[in-house]
Design a protein around this motif. Sequence first.
Motif, PDB file in Angstrom:
ATOM      1  N   SER A 181      51.757 -37.905  14.061  1.00 46.18           N
ATOM      2  CA  SER A 181      51.734 -38.086  12.607  1.00 46.18           C
ATOM      3  C   SER A 181      53.158 -38.130  12.063  1.00 46.18           C
ATOM      4  O   SER A 181      53.491 -38.999  11.240  1.00 46.18           O
ATOM      5  CB  SER A 181      50.929 -36.962  11.950  1.00 46.18           C
ATOM      6  OG  SER A 181      49.636 -36.897  12.522  1.00 46.18           O
ATOM      7  N   PHE A 219      43.972 -44.284  14.296  1.00 41.85           N
ATOM      8  CA  PHE A 219      43.747 -42.856  14.069  1.00 41.85           C
ATOM      9  C   PHE A 219      43.960 -42.553  12.581  1.00 41.85           C
ATOM     10  O   PHE A 219      44.901 -43.062  11.971  1.00 41.85           O
ATOM     11  CB  PHE A 219      44.705 -42.024  14.931  1.00 41.85           C
ATOM     12  CG  PHE A 219      44.307 -40.586  14.976  1.00 41.85           C
ATOM     13  CD1 PHE A 219      43.286 -40.167  15.801  1.00 41.85           C
ATOM     14  CD2 PHE A 219      44.937 -39.657  14.165  1.00 41.85           C
ATOM     15  CE1 PHE A 219      42.890 -38.829  15.826  1.00 41.85           C
ATOM     16  CE2 PHE A 219      44.554 -38.322  14.186  1.00 41.85           C
ATOM     17  CZ  PHE A 219      43.523 -37.909  15.022  1.00 41.85           C
ATOM     18  N   SER A 230      45.287 -40.232  10.731  1.00 43.46           N
ATOM     19  CA  SER A 230      46.618 -39.800  10.267  1.00 43.46           C
ATOM     20  C   SER A 230      47.471 -41.011   9.884  1.00 43.46           C
ATOM     21  O   SER A 230      48.181 -40.993   8.878  1.00 43.46           O
ATOM     22  CB  SER A 230      47.409 -39.135  11.392  1.00 43.46           C
ATOM     23  OG  SER A 230      47.101 -37.817  11.558  1.00 43.46           O
ATOM     24  N   SER A 237      46.454 -49.389  17.223  1.00 45.81           N
ATOM     25  CA  SER A 237      46.181 -48.387  18.232  1.00 45.81           C
ATOM     26  C   SER A 237      45.903 -49.157  19.523  1.00 45.81           C
ATOM     27  O   SER A 237      44.934 -49.915  19.579  1.00 45.81           O
ATOM     28  CB  SER A 237      44.928 -47.627  17.810  1.00 45.81           C
ATOM     29  OG  SER A 237      45.001 -46.324  18.216  1.00 45.81           O
ATOM     30  N   PHE A 270      40.910 -44.352  19.657  1.00 46.17           N
ATOM     31  CA  PHE A 270      40.561 -42.973  20.023  1.00 46.17           C
ATOM     32  C   PHE A 270      39.052 -42.752  20.099  1.00 46.17           C
ATOM     33  O   PHE A 270      38.568 -41.989  20.914  1.00 46.17           O
ATOM     34  CB  PHE A 270      41.209 -41.971  19.045  1.00 46.17           C
ATOM     35  CG  PHE A 270      40.496 -41.846  17.725  1.00 46.17           C
ATOM     36  CD1 PHE A 270      40.675 -42.782  16.729  1.00 46.17           C
ATOM     37  CD2 PHE A 270      39.639 -40.783  17.471  1.00 46.17           C
ATOM     38  CE1 PHE A 270      40.018 -42.678  15.507  1.00 46.17           C
ATOM     39  CE2 PHE A 270      38.973 -40.659  16.252  1.00 46.17           C
ATOM     40  CZ  PHE A 270      39.166 -41.623  15.275  1.00 46.17           C
ATOM     41  N   ASP A 292      50.396 -47.441  18.482  1.00 40.13           N
ATOM     42  CA  ASP A 292      50.065 -46.056  18.810  1.00 40.13           C
ATOM     43  C   ASP A 292      49.533 -46.048  20.254  1.00 40.13           C
ATOM     44  O   ASP A 292      48.459 -46.579  20.534  1.00 40.13           O
ATOM     45  CB  ASP A 292      49.023 -45.532  17.817  1.00 40.13           C
ATOM     46  CG  ASP A 292      48.745 -44.053  18.005  1.00 40.13           C
ATOM     47  OD1 ASP A 292      49.091 -43.507  19.071  1.00 40.13           O
ATOM     48  OD2 ASP A 292      48.169 -43.437  17.088  1.00 40.13           O
ATOM     49  N   TYR A 337      48.942 -43.345  22.064  1.00 42.12           N
ATOM     50  CA  TYR A 337      48.481 -42.015  22.466  1.00 42.12           C
ATOM     51  C   TYR A 337      47.338 -42.070  23.471  1.00 42.12           C
ATOM     52  O   TYR A 337      47.267 -41.283  24.401  1.00 42.12           O
ATOM     53  CB  TYR A 337      48.051 -41.206  21.234  1.00 42.12           C
ATOM     54  CG  TYR A 337      48.472 -39.764  21.297  1.00 42.12           C
ATOM     55  CD1 TYR A 337      48.663 -39.123  22.506  1.00 42.12           C
ATOM     56  CD2 TYR A 337      48.684 -39.034  20.133  1.00 42.12           C
ATOM     57  CE1 TYR A 337      49.068 -37.799  22.566  1.00 42.12           C
ATOM     58  CE2 TYR A 337      49.092 -37.719  20.185  1.00 42.12           C
ATOM     59  CZ  TYR A 337      49.279 -37.105  21.393  1.00 42.12           C
ATOM     60  OH  TYR A 337      49.678 -35.805  21.446  1.00 42.12           O
ATOM     61  N   GLN A 338      46.414 -43.027  23.265  1.00 42.78           N
ATOM     62  CA  GLN A 338      45.250 -43.080  24.160  1.00 42.78           C
ATOM     63  C   GLN A 338      45.440 -44.066  25.307  1.00 42.78           C
ATOM     64  O   GLN A 338      44.503 -44.307  26.062  1.00 42.78           O
ATOM     65  CB  GLN A 338      43.986 -43.432  23.355  1.00 42.78           C
ATOM     66  CG  GLN A 338      43.526 -42.341  22.413  1.00 42.78           C
ATOM     67  CD  GLN A 338      43.063 -41.080  23.139  1.00 42.78           C
ATOM     68  OE1 GLN A 338      42.932 -41.036  24.363  1.00 42.78           O
ATOM     69  NE2 GLN A 338      42.826 -40.019  22.377  1.00 42.78           N
ATOM     70  N   LYS A 355      47.811 -35.322  25.837  1.00 43.04           N
ATOM     71  CA  LYS A 355      46.549 -35.839  26.396  1.00 43.04           C
ATOM     72  C   LYS A 355      46.762 -36.258  27.852  1.00 43.04           C
ATOM     73  O   LYS A 355      46.847 -35.417  28.742  1.00 43.04           O
ATOM     74  CB  LYS A 355      46.058 -37.003  25.545  1.00 43.04           C
ATOM     75  CG  LYS A 355      45.910 -36.637  24.057  1.00 43.04           C
ATOM     76  CD  LYS A 355      45.522 -37.842  23.231  1.00 43.04           C
ATOM     77  CE  LYS A 355      45.655 -37.587  21.751  1.00 43.04           C
ATOM     78  NZ  LYS A 355      44.670 -36.673  21.206  1.00 43.04           N
TER      79      LYS A 355
HETATM   80  C1  LIG Z   1      45.357 -42.583  19.049  1.00 49.34           C
HETATM   81  C2  LIG Z   1      45.775 -41.300  18.393  1.00 49.34           C
HETATM   82  N1  LIG Z   1      46.775 -41.316  17.503  1.00 49.34           N
HETATM   83  C3  LIG Z   1      47.176 -40.204  16.875  1.00 49.34           C
HETATM   84  C4  LIG Z   1      46.582 -38.995  17.106  1.00 49.34           C
HETATM   85  C5  LIG Z   1      47.051 -37.784  16.358  1.00 49.34           C
HETATM   86  O1  LIG Z   1      48.163 -37.297  16.934  1.00 49.34           O
HETATM   87  P1  LIG Z   1      48.978 -36.028  16.377  1.00 49.34           P
HETATM   88  O2  LIG Z   1      48.029 -34.894  16.276  1.00 49.34           O
HETATM   89  O3  LIG Z   1      50.018 -35.854  17.425  1.00 49.34           O
HETATM   90  O4  LIG Z   1      49.553 -36.402  15.055  1.00 49.34           O
HETATM   91  C6  LIG Z   1      45.544 -38.921  18.040  1.00 49.34           C
HETATM   92  C7  LIG Z   1      44.916 -37.619  18.328  1.00 49.34           C
HETATM   93  O5  LIG Z   1      43.855 -37.481  18.842  1.00 49.34           O
HETATM   94  C8  LIG Z   1      45.120 -40.105  18.689  1.00 49.34           C
HETATM   95  O6  LIG Z   1      44.108 -40.105  19.568  1.00 49.34           O
END
Ligand SMILES: Cc1ncc(COP(=O)(O)O)c(C=O)c1O
Length: 387
Positions: free
Chosen positions: A86, A112, A114, A159, A163, A188, A190-191, A214
């Motif tokens: 975030s 996501f 956020s 993304s 997620f 993003d 993250y996933q 993760k």
């Molecule tokens: C794709 C993705 N982006 C962002 C986030 C949120 O990340 P953070 O808690 O580090 O801000 C997540 C959390 O599950 C996520 O899966």
Amino acid sequence: MSPDALLSWRKEFPILEHTTYLISHSLGAMPRRAAGALQQFAETWASRGIRAWEEGWWEMPLAIGDLIGSIIGAGPGQVVMHQNVSICQWIAASCFDWKGPRNKIVTDGLNFPSNDYIYHGLERQGARVCRVASPDGMTLPLELMLAAIDEQTQLVSVSHVAFRSSFVQDLAAITRRAHEAGALVIADLYQSAGTLPVDVRALGVDFATGGAVKWLCGGPGAGYLYVRADLLPRLEPAATGWMAHRHPFEFEPGPIDFAPDAYRFLNGTPSVPALYAARSGCEIVNQIGVEAIRAKSIRQTQRLIELADEAGMRVRSCRDARARGGVVVVDVPNGEEVTRELARREVLVDYRPGAGIRMAPHFYTADEELERAIGEIRAIVDGGLIR
Ligand SMILES: Cc1ncc(COP(=O)(O)O)c(C=O)c1O
């Protein structure tokens, strides 16, 4: 079938001794050696005190960033660590002026929350947010994303892997279209990073965010921000702080004179303990290599889908492995309660409203654990334990 060489990593993850751990899309299992790293942090703090800053702590946001950089295809010094995604998204979005005609932010409908909250926050500065809705809440046809990007677009937010559904988006095609239109892309990861091969430089994305918690098994508090090298000198984040100053220890008041390198994307004191914790998981993922992790993930997610099909469960993930990340989503009645009962039975998964139960094998997962998870879900649902 050839033996699964990656199973040799299981002994490095204590929780696997007693738990079926299918939740690395949320919190990767803790590597045994992370405990040693945290102990090392405590000893350094205790014995070196303030000198620790000059003996490595100050550089840690970039040093850990480099470890992640080699997982996502970034060069040295191109990734900085923050507390979470975030804040990384906020820093990137704060580099732009939203008052001119190029004020549109295109955000994918699977992003996501956020990220979207941050973009909507920029509306008060003149930004216009265009959310490209997913027709089914799980996937997003590429054409819809491409069509939304125009000459008024300043930023496109995608993304890489969604997620909720683990749907994989075509980052390369979206980035090409964005650049043709003169827009920049924030991906993003993250996933995706850690379970799906990613090469930020080959893709040409301008920013990327993600974190260690993760798939990288690095624990909470270690988010990362990648910025394309040639953009660096012209970007000035409004979300900033003294660590981003060219001469931080001169403590100059007034407007900031930005550091010429990636330090300009830092702000205040970094979360040093979280960076100690993050190192082990990132090293392990680097050592294994994401290609090998992905090959195993495709095989095991496919197996989970077969098992769920055989059990008559509704599978909501893409069946085409190319469009499926590391998670399989199955939708059963009372999924949230089923998830809680699974935890009581030492099977860890999670539940997302609008999708279902998310299950993720990782490099340390044994095939029997997939059978156990589906078997337990079936027993709970068929046994009428949850109403
Ligand atoms: C794709 C993705 N982006 C962002 C986030 C949120 O990340 P953070 O808690 O580090 O801000 C997540 C959390 O599950 C996520 O899966």
